[in-house]
Structures are given as structure tokens and as C-alpha cells.
Design an enzyme around this catalytic site. Sequence first.
Site, PDB file in Angstrom:
ATOM      1  CG  HIS A  69     -18.532 -44.563  37.229  1.00 48.14           C
ATOM      2  ND1 HIS A  69     -17.289 -44.255  37.748  1.00 48.14           N
ATOM      3  CD2 HIS A  69     -19.425 -43.817  37.929  1.00 48.14           C
ATOM      4  CE1 HIS A  69     -17.444 -43.363  38.721  1.00 48.14           C
ATOM      5  NE2 HIS A  69     -18.717 -43.088  38.856  1.00 48.14           N
ATOM      6  CG  ASP A  93     -17.816 -39.345  40.252  1.00 46.71           C
ATOM      7  OD1 ASP A  93     -17.887 -39.925  39.153  1.00 46.71           O
ATOM      8  OD2 ASP A  93     -18.541 -39.650  41.219  1.00 46.71           O
ATOM      9  CG  ASP A 113     -23.233 -33.344  41.780  1.00 45.01           C
ATOM     10  OD1 ASP A 113     -22.919 -34.540  41.789  1.00 45.01           O
ATOM     11  OD2 ASP A 113     -23.267 -32.637  42.823  1.00 45.01           O
ATOM     12  CG  ASP A 144     -32.323 -29.293  44.398  1.00 41.96           C
ATOM     13  OD1 ASP A 144     -32.290 -30.507  44.096  1.00 41.96           O
ATOM     14  OD2 ASP A 144     -33.024 -28.844  45.316  1.00 41.96           O
ATOM     15  N   GLY A 145     -30.879 -31.181  41.634  1.00 36.70           N
ATOM     16  CA  GLY A 145     -31.454 -32.115  40.668  1.00 36.70           C
ATOM     17  C   GLY A 145     -32.937 -32.368  40.862  1.00 36.70           C
ATOM     18  CG  ASP A 163     -23.482 -41.633  40.013  1.00 39.81           C
ATOM     19  OD1 ASP A 163     -23.391 -42.233  41.100  1.00 39.81           O
ATOM     20  OD2 ASP A 163     -22.498 -41.377  39.297  1.00 39.81           O
ATOM     21  CB  SER A 164     -27.893 -40.237  44.617  1.00 36.50           C
ATOM     22  OG  SER A 164     -28.316 -41.481  45.138  1.00 36.50           O
ATOM     23  CB  THR A 165     -24.533 -39.772  48.529  1.00 35.68           C
ATOM     24  OG1 THR A 165     -25.628 -38.876  48.700  1.00 35.68           O
ATOM     25  CG2 THR A 165     -23.367 -39.007  47.940  1.00 35.68           C
ATOM     26  CG  ASP A 166     -24.963 -44.470  51.367  1.00 36.62           C
ATOM     27  OD1 ASP A 166     -24.810 -45.030  50.266  1.00 36.62           O
ATOM     28  OD2 ASP A 166     -24.193 -44.655  52.329  1.00 36.62           O
TER      29      ASP A 166
END
Length: 288
Positions: A69, A93, A113, A144-145, A163-166
Site C-alpha cells: 500500500h 480494502d 471499486d 465500474d472503474g 489497485d487491482s487484482t491479477d
Amino acid sequence: MSLTDNDWYVEQWEDGQSSIGLRLTEAAKVHEEQSPFQKIAIYDTQSFGRLMTIDDLVMLTSRDNFIYHEMMSHPALFAHPNPKRVVIIGGGDCGTLREVLKHPGVEHCLQVDIDERVTRIAEMYFPELCDSNNDPRAELAFIDGVKWMEEVEPGSVDVIIVDSTDPVGFAEGLFKVKFFKTCLRALADPGVMVQQSESPLFHSGLIAGMHKNLKAAGFDAVNTLHFPQCTYPSGWWSCTMAGKHVDPGKPRLGDASEKDFPTRYYHADLHRGALAVPVFLREAIDAE
Ligand code: AG3
């Protein structure tokens, strides 16, 4: 004890044919739900505190999330001459939001998010990450970003943090030229964007592709920074930063060394060091 016993949480990394295991407490899984978008779970571990997974991938632990972070926020904010308006895409988060709001010059930080449940669950199980959610400068939107970025007023954002997921499923679009073009348009002049960019060791091709796509979208300068993240694939992670009429390779290190807020990982010399790219990664980027 073997990692196949069910008192361990194990994430297997297909791309590296390796895995991470975290030993759980007796309580083990403390929460699990299927949101409209994804499966979110919380575990209690023996030595990493709480663990949040999304679709069975490690998102964060209490013990080591500060590295990620801090590196997702402070280098980008110190790369921009005077960041006031910040947007986080993903980051439900709230850990990145908290770091951004440590900068007194930031006037507004919007977190976009798609999944409100990630934030509600973080409030329950990671309250320390959410302690800036009521800051008057913070705004949370659960939409939706990608769509938000398409519709935002051009030139209205100083720093974008993705700051996303895979890059699988709905996060895949976040790594494409089309999305980067909408980011460039949203950014003011000068503007900086930063995005989590996976493991230098396992995903150098993805990082090289991001450099190519960011330049193709029209960004002037692109830099990858790397840092340890022992609970993510290979234990070594990165973020990739792009500048609109500003060079993210020349940050305000003087201001960074005089910052008046606490961090546990980030500091000015480390920022300089994180910008030094390993030989193999430089070669992969140059070959694209
Ligand atoms: N975002 C990056 C998560 C990527 C982890 N990948 C994996 N475990 N395979 C984390 C969100 C923290 N705010």
C-alpha cells in the site's frame, strides 16, 4: 505438517509452479461470502494476522500489506509536482486510500471499486486500513472503474492509482491500451498514473507489455518500481508508473525525505532504489 493439511492456507501459482502457505489458527476461516462479483474470504493465520482472499487469491495480510500500500501511493504522489485530486480504481480494502490521505496537500481522494462488499468486509476485519474512510476528503463509489474513467471530465484528476487484482476476468481490461487512453484523458497536465504490475520474476512479459501499451496510449515516460511482497506470487512485486508531461523517474525526493507523516516501508532513498530496474527486466522492456 504438510501444506496439504487443512490448517494451512495455500495459494498455488500456476505461472511459477510454486506456492505460498500460511499456517492458520484453529478458528481458520472466519468469513466467506460470494458477492455479486467474486468470492471473498477472511482467515486468521498464525503469524500473518488476518488474510483476505478474493477468488482464492491472496489480496492482503495484516502483516505485510503496508509494503504494497505504501509503494502503490507515495512514489506516485511524490512523482507529481502538486497532487490534489486523486482517484483509486479498485482498492476496496481502503489500504491505499489511507496512505494517500496521509499527504496533507491532497484535497480529494475518490475510491472507485465495483464491489462494495470488499469495503464492508475490510471495515469488519481490517479496521486499521479503514481509519481514514471518514476523512472529509475521502469519497467511496461502488461502480465500474473502467466505465467511470470513460465518463469522467477530461483533465480533472492529478493522480490515478489502479489497485487491482491479477489481469484475469474483469481486471483484464485494466491492462489494455483502451483503458490507458481513458486514464490519459482523465489526467490533468501534468498527471501521473500508477498501477500494480505483478511479479518482476514471473511476469516480466506483462510488465514489458504495460510499458508498450502506456506509451502507445500517449504517456511520455514510464517507470516500473519493485518491492518485496512475500505473500504474492514469487514474493517479489511491482508497480508501473506513467507520466503525462512529467517524468516519474524524477520524483520530488527532497519533499519525500522531509515528509511529515509516518510510513513503515517507504522513504526517499528507498524510492530512489525501487526505481532501479534489474538487468533482465530492462532487457524485457527494451525488447518490446
Ligand atoms: N491487489 C493486488 C493483488 C494481486 C495478488 N495476486 C495473487 N495473489 N495472485 C491487492 C489489493 C490490495 N489493496
